[in-house]
Design a protein around this motif. Structure first.
Motif, PDB file in Angstrom:
ATOM      1  N   THR A   5       0.862  -1.148   0.021  1.00 36.60           N
ATOM      2  CA  THR A   5      -0.017   0.019   0.031  1.00 36.60           C
ATOM      3  C   THR A   5       0.575   1.296   0.103  1.00 36.60           C
ATOM      4  O   THR A   5       0.455   2.341  -0.845  1.00 36.60           O
ATOM      5  N   HIS A   6       1.958   1.248   0.608  1.00 39.52           N
ATOM      6  CA  HIS A   6       2.898   2.585   0.619  1.00 39.52           C
ATOM      7  C   HIS A   6       3.339   2.940  -0.446  1.00 39.52           C
ATOM      8  O   HIS A   6       3.741   4.182  -0.542  1.00 39.52           O
ATOM      9  N   TYR A 140      -3.594  -0.266  12.988  1.00 45.34           N
ATOM     10  CA  TYR A 140      -3.902   0.885  12.600  1.00 45.34           C
ATOM     11  C   TYR A 140      -4.902   1.269  13.484  1.00 45.34           C
ATOM     12  O   TYR A 140      -5.220   2.603  13.705  1.00 45.34           O
ATOM     13  N   TRP A 155      -8.081  10.332   7.279  1.00 52.41           N
ATOM     14  CA  TRP A 155      -7.038   9.776   6.824  1.00 52.41           C
ATOM     15  C   TRP A 155      -6.891   8.360   7.213  1.00 52.41           C
ATOM     16  O   TRP A 155      -6.607   7.416   6.401  1.00 52.41           O
ATOM     17  N   TYR A 159      -6.909   5.075   4.787  1.00 50.78           N
ATOM     18  CA  TYR A 159      -5.663   4.130   4.731  1.00 50.78           C
ATOM     19  C   TYR A 159      -6.205   2.670   4.883  1.00 50.78           C
ATOM     20  O   TYR A 159      -5.763   1.719   4.266  1.00 50.78           O
ATOM     21  N   ARG A 160      -7.005   2.470   6.174  1.00 54.79           N
ATOM     22  CA  ARG A 160      -7.410   1.208   6.212  1.00 54.79           C
ATOM     23  C   ARG A 160      -8.313   0.741   5.108  1.00 54.79           C
ATOM     24  O   ARG A 160      -8.442  -0.425   4.808  1.00 54.79           O
ATOM     25  N   ALA A 163      -5.623  -0.287   2.482  1.00 55.78           N
ATOM     26  CA  ALA A 163      -4.981  -1.284   2.818  1.00 55.78           C
ATOM     27  C   ALA A 163      -5.837  -2.734   2.424  1.00 55.78           C
ATOM     28  O   ALA A 163      -5.198  -3.849   1.986  1.00 55.78           O
ATOM     29  N   PRO A 170      -4.584  -3.860   7.816  1.00 52.80           N
ATOM     30  CA  PRO A 170      -3.974  -3.063   8.629  1.00 52.80           C
ATOM     31  C   PRO A 170      -4.000  -3.010  10.205  1.00 52.80           C
ATOM     32  O   PRO A 170      -3.200  -2.279  10.821  1.00 52.80           O
ATOM     33  N   TRP A 210       3.642  12.607   6.940  1.00 53.51           N
ATOM     34  CA  TRP A 210       2.546  11.971   6.464  1.00 53.51           C
ATOM     35  C   TRP A 210       1.780  13.167   5.661  1.00 53.51           C
ATOM     36  O   TRP A 210       0.934  12.926   4.814  1.00 53.51           O
ATOM     37  N   ILE A 214       0.245  11.453   2.144  1.00 56.92           N
ATOM     38  CA  ILE A 214      -0.849  11.416   1.495  1.00 56.92           C
ATOM     39  C   ILE A 214      -1.116  12.002   0.404  1.00 56.92           C
ATOM     40  O   ILE A 214      -2.233  11.927  -0.293  1.00 56.92           O
ATOM     41  N   LEU A 219      -0.220   5.292  -2.074  1.00 56.65           N
ATOM     42  CA  LEU A 219      -1.639   5.585  -1.373  1.00 56.65           C
ATOM     43  C   LEU A 219      -2.286   6.696  -2.051  1.00 56.65           C
ATOM     44  O   LEU A 219      -3.427   6.535  -2.226  1.00 56.65           O
TER      45      LEU A 219
END
Length: 263
Positions: A5-6, A140, A155, A159-160, A163, A170, A210, A214, A219
């Motif tokens: 993901t990152h 997370y 955010w 993210y979750r 992922a 996550p 971050w 973002i 991501l």
């Protein structure tokens, strides 16, 4: 394999390059015997890997591709270390023979793989009888912060979602013990540790990282391409991160699950 993901944008590596045994693998330190052989699964930029190599006899570093593996090769070369080798691997089906390593380690890996139980089975297969399988992952859903900035909640939801869309989990930290049991390990010690950012320098680093991530990392591209967020949404979240970083009372906690399993 799940999708990472990152990604590997500079803003991501800014975070990963900060990792050391002290802040990311302290739970494993007492198991690092001088004559040990160690497999480091998902070595990333190699900052933890090279510290292992300064403490044990031999380290094998793995990554999902040659481009990713080049980062840990460079870290080893920069320190003049020669007791490492490198291999492109899928943790679900490692190429190594049974009973090859005294210690098998993975940091922030199992949250990203398609089948963490199979990954742990493979890690156990290549560990010597009585050897150590060690894993540490963030969780997370357990992230905590102050001030309570709505854009950071946004955010975290983003993210979750991203992922999980990539096949990962996550909230892995709380699941490590369960996954290890499902993989067949009977002797498992589960612990926890945290990263905490609560001074001006740490806030500037974590929040600034971050705020960039973002907007510029894999991501960000995934979020826009998949319709999870618009560019305007990402800009708003980035501003929220900078607001948090500028807060004199800003505090951030990242919890991690850890396991030490005997093969």
């Amino acid at each position: 394999m799940a999708t990472y993901t990152h990604g590997h944008h500079e803003s991501v590596l800014r975070s990963h390059n900060n990792r050391t045994i002290a802040n990311s693998a302290e739970y494993l330190r007492t198991h690092l015997a001088a004559d040990a052989s160690l497999l480091d699964v998902g070595a990333g930029p190699g900052t933890i890997t090279v510290e292992f190599a300064e403490r044990v006899a031999h380290v094998t570093a793995t990554e999902i591709g040659e481009t990713e593996l080049a980062l840990s090769r460079r870290a080893a070369a920069d320190r003049g270390l020669t007791n490492l080798d490198f291999s492109v691997e899928d943790v679900h089906a490692l190429s190594f023979a049974d009973d090859s390593f005294d210690v098998v380690h993975a940091h922030q890996v199992l949250q990203h793989v398609a089948d963490p139980v199979q990954a742990l089975r493979e890690m156990g297969r290549v560990a010597k009888p009585g050897g150590i399988v060690a894993a540490r992952d963030a969780d997370y859903a357990g992230f905590l912060w102050f001030p309570l900035i709505p854009e950071l909640d946004e955010w975290l939801r983003l993210y979750r979602s991203a992922a999980r869309a990539n096949g990962g989990e996550p909230d892995a930290g709380r699941r490590l013990l369960s996954w290890a049991k499902a993989a067949g390990f009977e002797d498992v010690a589960a612990t926890a540790s945290t990263w905490c950012y609560a001074n001006a320098e740490d806030r500037a680093w974590w929040g600034g990282m971050w705020a960039d991530r973002i907007l510029e990392s894999a991501l960000a591209r995934q979020a826009v391409d998949s319709g999870l967020a618009t560019r305007a949404d990402l800009e708003r979240m980035s501003a929220g991160w900078r607001q948090w970083a500028d807060a004199e009372d800003g505090w951030y906690l990242v919890p991690h699950g850890e396991i030490i399993a005997r093969a």
